[in-house]
Design an enzyme around this catalytic site. Structure first.
Site, mmCIF file in Angstrom:
data_model
loop_
_atom_site.group_PDB
_atom_site.id
_atom_site.type_symbol
_atom_site.label_atom_id
_atom_site.label_comp_id
_atom_site.label_asym_id
_atom_site.label_seq_id
_atom_site.Cartn_x
_atom_site.Cartn_y
_atom_site.Cartn_z
ATOM 1 N N ASP A 81 0.849 -1.199 0.000
ATOM 2 C CA ASP A 81 0.000 0.000 0.000
ATOM 3 C C ASP A 81 0.889 1.256 0.000
ATOM 4 O O ASP A 81 1.835 1.348 0.798
ATOM 5 C CB ASP A 81 -0.866 -0.045 1.278
ATOM 6 C CG ASP A 81 -1.987 0.969 1.285
ATOM 7 O OD1 ASP A 81 -2.458 1.350 0.204
ATOM 8 O OD2 ASP A 81 -2.403 1.364 2.391
ATOM 9 N N HIS A 82 0.607 2.198 -0.874
ATOM 10 C CA HIS A 82 1.340 3.484 -0.939
ATOM 11 C C HIS A 82 2.856 3.316 -1.041
ATOM 12 O O HIS A 82 3.613 3.972 -0.306
ATOM 13 C CB HIS A 82 0.990 4.377 0.263
ATOM 14 C CG HIS A 82 -0.426 4.847 0.243
ATOM 15 N ND1 HIS A 82 -0.860 5.845 -0.592
ATOM 16 C CD2 HIS A 82 -1.522 4.411 0.923
ATOM 17 C CE1 HIS A 82 -2.163 6.026 -0.424
ATOM 18 N NE2 HIS A 82 -2.588 5.158 0.486
ATOM 19 N N HIS A 179 -7.276 10.094 4.193
ATOM 20 C CA HIS A 179 -6.923 9.076 5.186
ATOM 21 C C HIS A 179 -7.263 9.527 6.610
ATOM 22 O O HIS A 179 -7.308 10.721 6.880
ATOM 23 C CB HIS A 179 -5.421 8.771 5.118
ATOM 24 C CG HIS A 179 -5.021 8.067 3.857
ATOM 25 N ND1 HIS A 179 -4.091 8.567 2.983
ATOM 26 C CD2 HIS A 179 -5.435 6.892 3.332
ATOM 27 C CE1 HIS A 179 -3.951 7.734 1.971
ATOM 28 N NE2 HIS A 179 -4.753 6.713 2.147
ATOM 29 N N THR A 255 -8.514 2.810 9.073
ATOM 30 C CA THR A 255 -8.933 3.547 10.273
ATOM 31 C C THR A 255 -10.044 2.851 11.064
ATOM 32 O O THR A 255 -9.986 2.797 12.298
ATOM 33 C CB THR A 255 -9.385 4.971 9.853
ATOM 34 O OG1 THR A 255 -8.247 5.640 9.304
ATOM 35 C CG2 THR A 255 -9.928 5.765 11.018
HETATM 36 P P1 13P Z 1 -8.829 5.017 5.923
HETATM 37 O O1 13P Z 1 -7.870 5.848 6.719
HETATM 38 O O2 13P Z 1 -10.071 5.778 5.588
HETATM 39 O O3 13P Z 1 -9.143 3.704 6.579
HETATM 40 O O4 13P Z 1 -8.119 4.684 4.516
HETATM 41 C C1 13P Z 1 -7.149 3.679 4.428
HETATM 42 C C2 13P Z 1 -6.371 3.721 3.144
HETATM 43 O O5 13P Z 1 -6.700 4.389 2.183
HETATM 44 C C3 13P Z 1 -5.169 2.877 3.084
HETATM 45 O O6 13P Z 1 -4.486 3.014 1.885
HETATM 46 O O1 G3H Z 2 -3.025 4.840 3.944
HETATM 47 C C1 G3H Z 2 -2.278 4.432 4.769
HETATM 48 C C2 G3H Z 2 -2.637 3.321 5.685
HETATM 49 O O2 G3H Z 2 -3.654 3.711 6.594
HETATM 50 C C3 G3H Z 2 -1.409 2.804 6.382
HETATM 51 O O3 G3H Z 2 -0.883 3.780 7.188
HETATM 52 O O4 G3H Z 2 1.515 4.300 6.726
HETATM 53 O O5 G3H Z 2 0.543 4.455 9.041
HETATM 54 O O6 G3H Z 2 0.965 2.243 7.987
HETATM 55 P P1 G3H Z 2 0.633 3.699 7.761
HETATM 56 ZN ZN ZN Z 3 -4.524 4.980 1.097
#
Ligand code: 13P
Ligand code: G3H
Ligand code: ZN
Length: 307
Positions: A81-82, A179, A255
Protein backbone atom coordinates in the site's frame (compact mmCIF):
# COMPACT_ATOMS: atom_id res chain seq x y z
CA UNK A 1 -5.07 -19.24 -2.15
CA UNK A 2 -2.82 -16.28 -3.01
CA UNK A 3 -4.03 -14.29 -6.03
CA UNK A 4 -3.36 -10.90 -7.65
CA UNK A 5 -5.45 -7.76 -7.24
CA UNK A 6 -5.85 -7.81 -11.02
CA UNK A 7 -7.77 -11.10 -10.89
CA UNK A 8 -9.82 -10.14 -7.84
CA UNK A 9 -10.78 -6.74 -9.17
CA UNK A 10 -11.68 -7.85 -12.68
CA UNK A 11 -14.08 -10.40 -11.20
CA UNK A 12 -15.43 -7.67 -8.91
CA UNK A 13 -16.26 -5.36 -11.82
CA UNK A 14 -17.93 -8.18 -13.72
CA UNK A 15 -19.98 -9.03 -10.63
CA UNK A 16 -20.70 -5.38 -9.70
CA UNK A 17 -19.16 -5.57 -6.22
CA UNK A 18 -15.88 -4.36 -4.71
CA UNK A 19 -13.07 -6.07 -2.83
CA UNK A 20 -11.89 -4.63 0.48
CA UNK A 21 -8.20 -3.88 1.00
CA UNK A 22 -7.51 -4.07 4.73
CA UNK A 23 -4.24 -2.84 6.29
CA UNK A 24 -2.33 -4.94 8.77
CA UNK A 25 0.67 -4.37 11.04
CA UNK A 26 0.54 -7.55 13.09
CA UNK A 27 -0.79 -11.09 13.40
CA UNK A 28 -4.05 -10.16 15.13
CA UNK A 29 -5.21 -7.93 12.27
CA UNK A 30 -4.34 -10.61 9.70
CA UNK A 31 -6.20 -13.32 11.61
CA UNK A 32 -9.25 -11.12 12.04
CA UNK A 33 -9.42 -10.13 8.36
CA UNK A 34 -8.79 -13.56 6.88
CA UNK A 35 -11.12 -15.15 9.45
CA UNK A 36 -13.91 -12.80 8.36
CA UNK A 37 -13.17 -13.49 4.68
CA UNK A 38 -13.33 -17.24 5.22
CA UNK A 39 -16.52 -17.01 7.30
CA UNK A 40 -18.30 -14.98 4.61
CA UNK A 41 -16.65 -16.65 1.58
CA UNK A 42 -15.24 -13.36 0.38
CA UNK A 43 -12.00 -12.42 -1.38
CA UNK A 44 -9.81 -9.92 0.54
CA UNK A 45 -6.70 -7.86 -0.12
CA UNK A 46 -4.15 -7.69 2.69
CA UNK A 47 -2.57 -4.23 2.43
CA UNK A 48 0.90 -3.60 3.87
CA UNK A 49 2.35 -0.10 4.04
CA UNK A 50 6.07 0.65 4.03
CA UNK A 51 5.64 1.54 7.70
CA UNK A 52 4.06 -1.88 8.36
CA UNK A 53 7.02 -3.61 6.70
CA UNK A 54 9.41 -1.64 8.95
CA UNK A 55 7.35 -2.46 12.05
CA UNK A 56 6.70 -6.19 11.48
CA UNK A 57 9.66 -7.11 9.28
CA UNK A 58 9.50 -8.10 5.61
CA UNK A 59 9.93 -11.86 6.15
CA UNK A 60 7.29 -11.95 8.91
CA UNK A 61 4.75 -10.15 6.77
CA UNK A 62 5.29 -12.30 3.69
CA UNK A 63 5.46 -15.52 5.71
CA UNK A 64 2.29 -14.80 7.68
CA UNK A 65 0.21 -13.82 4.65
CA UNK A 66 1.40 -16.75 2.52
CA UNK A 67 0.49 -19.12 5.34
CA UNK A 68 -2.92 -17.51 5.81
CA UNK A 69 -3.56 -17.82 2.07
CA UNK A 70 -2.71 -21.53 2.24
CA UNK A 71 -4.88 -22.21 5.28
CA UNK A 72 -7.93 -20.03 4.61
CA UNK A 73 -10.69 -21.02 2.22
CA UNK A 74 -10.75 -17.56 0.60
CA UNK A 75 -8.79 -15.86 -2.18
CA UNK A 76 -6.22 -13.48 -0.66
CA UNK A 77 -3.93 -10.94 -2.32
CA UNK A 78 -0.76 -9.55 -0.71
CA UNK A 79 -0.51 -5.89 -1.68
CA UNK A 80 2.01 -3.11 -0.98
CA UNK A 81 0.00 0.00 0.00
CA UNK A 82 1.34 3.48 -0.94
CA UNK A 83 4.74 2.27 -2.14
CA UNK A 84 7.10 5.21 -2.62
CA UNK A 85 10.55 3.73 -2.20
CA UNK A 86 11.77 1.95 -5.35
CA UNK A 87 13.95 -0.48 -3.37
CA UNK A 88 11.01 -1.58 -1.24
CA UNK A 89 8.78 -1.91 -4.30
CA UNK A 90 11.42 -4.07 -6.03
CA UNK A 91 11.78 -6.23 -2.89
CA UNK A 92 7.99 -6.76 -2.79
CA UNK A 93 7.83 -7.69 -6.48
CA UNK A 94 10.68 -10.17 -6.08
CA UNK A 95 9.76 -11.37 -2.60
CA UNK A 96 6.21 -12.74 -2.76
CA UNK A 97 3.77 -9.82 -2.99
CA UNK A 98 1.12 -10.34 -5.67
CA UNK A 99 0.36 -6.64 -6.10
CA UNK A 100 2.13 -3.32 -5.50
CA UNK A 101 1.02 0.29 -5.38
CA UNK A 102 3.33 3.02 -6.62
CA UNK A 103 2.09 6.27 -5.09
CA UNK A 104 3.50 9.08 -7.20
CA UNK A 105 0.52 11.34 -6.46
CA UNK A 106 2.67 13.99 -4.76
CA UNK A 107 4.94 14.27 -7.83
CA UNK A 108 4.38 16.47 -10.89
CA UNK A 109 2.35 14.61 -13.57
CA UNK A 110 5.30 13.72 -15.83
CA UNK A 111 7.34 12.35 -12.92
CA UNK A 112 4.35 10.37 -11.66
CA UNK A 113 3.99 8.86 -15.16
CA UNK A 114 7.71 8.01 -15.29
CA UNK A 115 7.96 6.25 -11.89
CA UNK A 116 4.67 4.44 -12.37
CA UNK A 117 5.67 3.20 -15.84
CA UNK A 118 8.96 1.96 -14.38
CA UNK A 119 7.13 -0.08 -11.71
CA UNK A 120 4.77 -1.56 -14.34
CA UNK A 121 7.88 -2.71 -16.27
CA UNK A 122 9.50 -4.11 -13.09
CA UNK A 123 6.33 -6.04 -12.15
CA UNK A 124 5.53 -7.47 -15.58
CA UNK A 125 7.82 -10.52 -15.60
CA UNK A 126 6.55 -11.66 -12.16
CA UNK A 127 2.87 -11.22 -13.06
CA UNK A 128 2.50 -8.80 -10.13
CA UNK A 129 -0.30 -6.27 -10.61
CA UNK A 130 0.28 -2.52 -10.22
CA UNK A 131 -1.86 0.29 -8.77
CA UNK A 132 -0.99 3.93 -9.44
CA UNK A 133 -2.46 7.10 -7.96
CA UNK A 134 -3.49 10.38 -9.52
CA UNK A 135 -4.94 13.32 -7.57
CA UNK A 136 -4.67 14.43 -3.95
CA UNK A 137 -6.46 12.65 -1.11
CA UNK A 138 -7.84 15.74 0.57
CA UNK A 139 -11.26 16.70 1.84
CA UNK A 140 -13.36 19.12 -0.21
CA UNK A 141 -13.41 22.27 1.93
CA UNK A 142 -16.10 24.95 1.76
CA UNK A 143 -13.65 27.83 1.66
CA UNK A 144 -11.66 26.76 -1.42
CA UNK A 145 -12.29 27.96 -4.95
CA UNK A 146 -13.57 25.67 -7.73
CA UNK A 147 -10.08 25.84 -9.27
CA UNK A 148 -8.42 24.71 -6.03
CA UNK A 149 -11.00 21.95 -5.58
CA UNK A 150 -10.43 20.70 -9.12
CA UNK A 151 -6.66 20.73 -8.63
CA UNK A 152 -6.99 18.14 -5.86
CA UNK A 153 -9.59 15.90 -7.51
CA UNK A 154 -8.57 13.47 -10.25
CA UNK A 155 -9.11 14.95 -13.70
CA UNK A 156 -10.80 12.40 -16.03
CA UNK A 157 -8.83 13.44 -19.15
CA UNK A 158 -5.54 13.30 -17.23
CA UNK A 159 -6.51 9.89 -15.81
CA UNK A 160 -7.05 8.63 -19.36
CA UNK A 161 -3.59 9.83 -20.41
CA UNK A 162 -1.99 8.45 -17.22
CA UNK A 163 -3.42 4.96 -17.69
CA UNK A 164 -2.58 4.90 -21.41
CA UNK A 165 1.03 5.94 -20.83
CA UNK A 166 1.74 3.80 -17.73
CA UNK A 167 -0.26 0.61 -18.36
CA UNK A 168 -1.35 0.30 -14.70
CA UNK A 169 -3.88 -2.37 -13.78
CA UNK A 170 -5.58 -0.18 -11.19
CA UNK A 171 -5.83 3.55 -10.46
CA UNK A 172 -6.46 5.23 -7.10
CA UNK A 173 -8.50 8.38 -7.67
CA UNK A 174 -9.22 11.43 -5.54
CA UNK A 175 -12.91 12.27 -5.12
CA UNK A 176 -12.85 14.04 -1.75
CA UNK A 177 -11.95 11.23 0.67
CA UNK A 178 -8.82 11.37 2.82
CA UNK A 179 -6.92 9.08 5.19
CA UNK A 180 -7.57 8.86 8.91
CA UNK A 181 -10.44 9.58 11.30
CA UNK A 182 -10.99 13.28 10.49
CA UNK A 183 -12.20 13.38 6.91
CA UNK A 184 -14.76 16.19 6.98
CA UNK A 185 -15.20 19.31 9.11
CA UNK A 186 -18.95 19.50 8.53
CA UNK A 187 -21.20 17.36 6.36
CA UNK A 188 -19.33 14.88 4.12
CA UNK A 189 -18.67 16.31 0.64
CA UNK A 190 -17.69 13.94 -2.14
CA UNK A 191 -17.43 14.24 -5.91
CA UNK A 192 -18.77 10.76 -6.67
CA UNK A 193 -19.90 11.76 -10.19
CA UNK A 194 -16.19 11.86 -11.13
CA UNK A 195 -15.99 8.09 -10.64
CA UNK A 196 -18.37 7.45 -13.54
CA UNK A 197 -16.61 10.06 -15.71
CA UNK A 198 -13.25 8.38 -15.09
CA UNK A 199 -14.61 4.83 -15.42
CA UNK A 200 -16.00 5.77 -18.84
CA UNK A 201 -12.54 6.81 -20.06
CA UNK A 202 -10.06 4.32 -18.60
CA UNK A 203 -9.86 0.57 -19.14
CA UNK A 204 -8.36 -0.09 -15.68
CA UNK A 205 -9.81 -0.85 -12.26
CA UNK A 206 -10.62 2.04 -9.92
CA UNK A 207 -9.65 2.30 -6.26
CA UNK A 208 -11.10 4.36 -3.41
CA UNK A 209 -8.66 5.19 -0.60
CA UNK A 210 -9.66 6.82 2.67
CA UNK A 211 -12.97 4.94 2.73
CA UNK A 212 -13.45 4.32 6.46
CA UNK A 213 -16.89 5.14 7.83
CA UNK A 214 -15.74 6.09 11.37
CA UNK A 215 -18.87 4.70 13.04
CA UNK A 216 -19.83 6.59 16.17
CA UNK A 217 -20.31 3.42 18.28
CA UNK A 218 -16.66 2.33 18.38
CA UNK A 219 -15.41 5.91 18.77
CA UNK A 220 -17.69 6.26 21.81
CA UNK A 221 -16.44 3.01 23.35
CA UNK A 222 -12.82 4.11 22.83
CA UNK A 223 -13.55 7.52 24.39
CA UNK A 224 -15.46 5.98 27.31
CA UNK A 225 -12.35 4.00 28.19
CA UNK A 226 -9.88 6.85 28.02
CA UNK A 227 -9.30 7.68 24.35
CA UNK A 228 -9.65 11.23 23.09
CA UNK A 229 -10.99 10.90 19.55
CA UNK A 230 -12.99 14.10 19.02
CA UNK A 231 -14.71 15.42 15.91
CA UNK A 232 -13.98 12.23 13.95
CA UNK A 233 -15.97 11.85 10.73
CA UNK A 234 -15.91 9.25 7.96
CA UNK A 235 -17.48 8.33 4.62
CA UNK A 236 -21.18 7.38 4.93
CA UNK A 237 -22.11 3.82 3.93
CA UNK A 238 -24.48 5.00 1.19
CA UNK A 239 -21.61 6.94 -0.45
CA UNK A 240 -19.53 3.75 -0.52
CA UNK A 241 -22.39 1.86 -2.19
CA UNK A 242 -22.79 4.67 -4.73
CA UNK A 243 -19.02 4.68 -5.39
CA UNK A 244 -19.12 0.94 -6.15
CA UNK A 245 -22.18 1.38 -8.37
CA UNK A 246 -20.31 4.07 -10.30
CA UNK A 247 -17.23 1.90 -10.88
CA UNK A 248 -15.01 1.49 -7.80
CA UNK A 249 -13.61 -2.07 -7.60
CA UNK A 250 -11.28 -1.81 -4.55
CA UNK A 251 -12.09 -0.04 -1.28
CA UNK A 252 -9.29 0.67 1.25
CA UNK A 253 -9.99 0.40 4.98
CA UNK A 254 -7.57 0.94 7.85
CA UNK A 255 -8.93 3.55 10.27
CA UNK A 256 -12.17 1.68 11.11
CA UNK A 257 -10.15 -1.36 12.22
CA UNK A 258 -7.72 0.81 14.20
CA UNK A 259 -10.61 2.45 16.07
CA UNK A 260 -12.30 -0.90 16.81
CA UNK A 261 -9.03 -2.42 18.02
CA UNK A 262 -8.26 0.59 20.24
CA UNK A 263 -11.78 0.63 21.69
CA UNK A 264 -11.83 -3.00 22.72
CA UNK A 265 -8.23 -3.20 23.96
CA UNK A 266 -8.89 -0.12 26.11
CA UNK A 267 -12.12 -1.70 27.37
CA UNK A 268 -10.33 -4.93 28.31
CA UNK A 269 -7.58 -3.04 30.13
CA UNK A 270 -10.04 -0.79 31.96
CA UNK A 271 -12.43 -3.54 33.01
CA UNK A 272 -9.72 -5.94 34.18
CA UNK A 273 -6.90 -3.84 35.60
CA UNK A 274 -5.33 -6.97 37.10
CA UNK A 275 -5.04 -8.68 33.67
CA UNK A 276 -1.52 -9.19 32.28
CA UNK A 277 -2.22 -12.00 29.77
CA UNK A 278 -1.75 -10.43 26.30
CA UNK A 279 -4.27 -12.87 24.84
CA UNK A 280 -6.99 -11.48 27.11
CA UNK A 281 -6.04 -7.92 26.17
CA UNK A 282 -5.51 -8.24 22.41
CA UNK A 283 -8.15 -10.95 21.86
CA UNK A 284 -11.15 -8.60 22.25
CA UNK A 285 -9.43 -6.16 19.87
CA UNK A 286 -9.01 -8.94 17.33
CA UNK A 287 -12.69 -9.95 17.64
CA UNK A 288 -13.74 -6.34 17.12
CA UNK A 289 -11.69 -6.03 13.92
CA UNK A 290 -13.31 -9.21 12.62
CA UNK A 291 -16.78 -7.67 13.10
CA UNK A 292 -15.70 -4.50 11.24
CA UNK A 293 -14.37 -6.54 8.32
CA UNK A 294 -17.56 -8.62 8.13
CA UNK A 295 -19.62 -5.40 7.97
CA UNK A 296 -17.40 -4.10 5.16
CA UNK A 297 -17.59 -7.34 3.17
CA UNK A 298 -21.38 -7.11 3.29
CA UNK A 299 -21.34 -3.41 2.38
CA UNK A 300 -19.03 -4.04 -0.59
CA UNK A 301 -21.26 -6.98 -1.69
CA UNK A 302 -18.29 -9.39 -1.87
CA UNK A 303 -19.89 -11.96 0.45
CA UNK A 304 -20.08 -15.35 -1.27
CA UNK A 305 -17.74 -14.27 -4.08
CA UNK A 306 -14.80 -16.51 -3.07
CA UNK A 307 -14.20 -19.04 -5.81
P1 13P B 1 -8.83 5.02 5.92
O1 13P B 1 -7.87 5.85 6.72
O2 13P B 1 -10.07 5.78 5.59
O3 13P B 1 -9.14 3.70 6.58
O4 13P B 1 -8.12 4.68 4.52
C1 13P B 1 -7.15 3.68 4.43
C2 13P B 1 -6.37 3.72 3.14
O5 13P B 1 -6.70 4.39 2.18
C3 13P B 1 -5.17 2.88 3.08
O6 13P B 1 -4.49 3.01 1.89
O1 G3H C 1 -3.02 4.84 3.94
C1 G3H C 1 -2.28 4.43 4.77
C2 G3H C 1 -2.64 3.32 5.69
O2 G3H C 1 -3.65 3.71 6.59
C3 G3H C 1 -1.41 2.80 6.38
O3 G3H C 1 -0.88 3.78 7.19
O4 G3H C 1 1.51 4.30 6.73
O5 G3H C 1 0.54 4.45 9.04
O6 G3H C 1 0.97 2.24 7.99
P1 G3H C 1 0.63 3.70 7.76
ZN1 ZN D 1 -4.52 4.98 1.10
Amino acid sequence: MLVTNRDLLRAARRGKYAVGAFNINNMEFLQAITGAAEELSSPVIIAISEGAIKYAGFANVVGMVHLAAKERAAPISLHLDHGKDMETIAACIEGGFTSVMIDGSALPFEENVAVTKKVVEMAASKGVSVEGELGKLAGIEDNVSVAERDAALTDPAQAEEFVRRTGVDALAIAVGTSHGAYKFKGEPKLALDRIGDIAGRVPCLLVLHGASGVKRENVEIANRFGASIKGARGVPDDAIVEAIDRGIAKVNIDTDMRIAFTAYVRKALAEKPEEIDPRKILGPGRDAIREVVKEKIRLFRSEGKAK
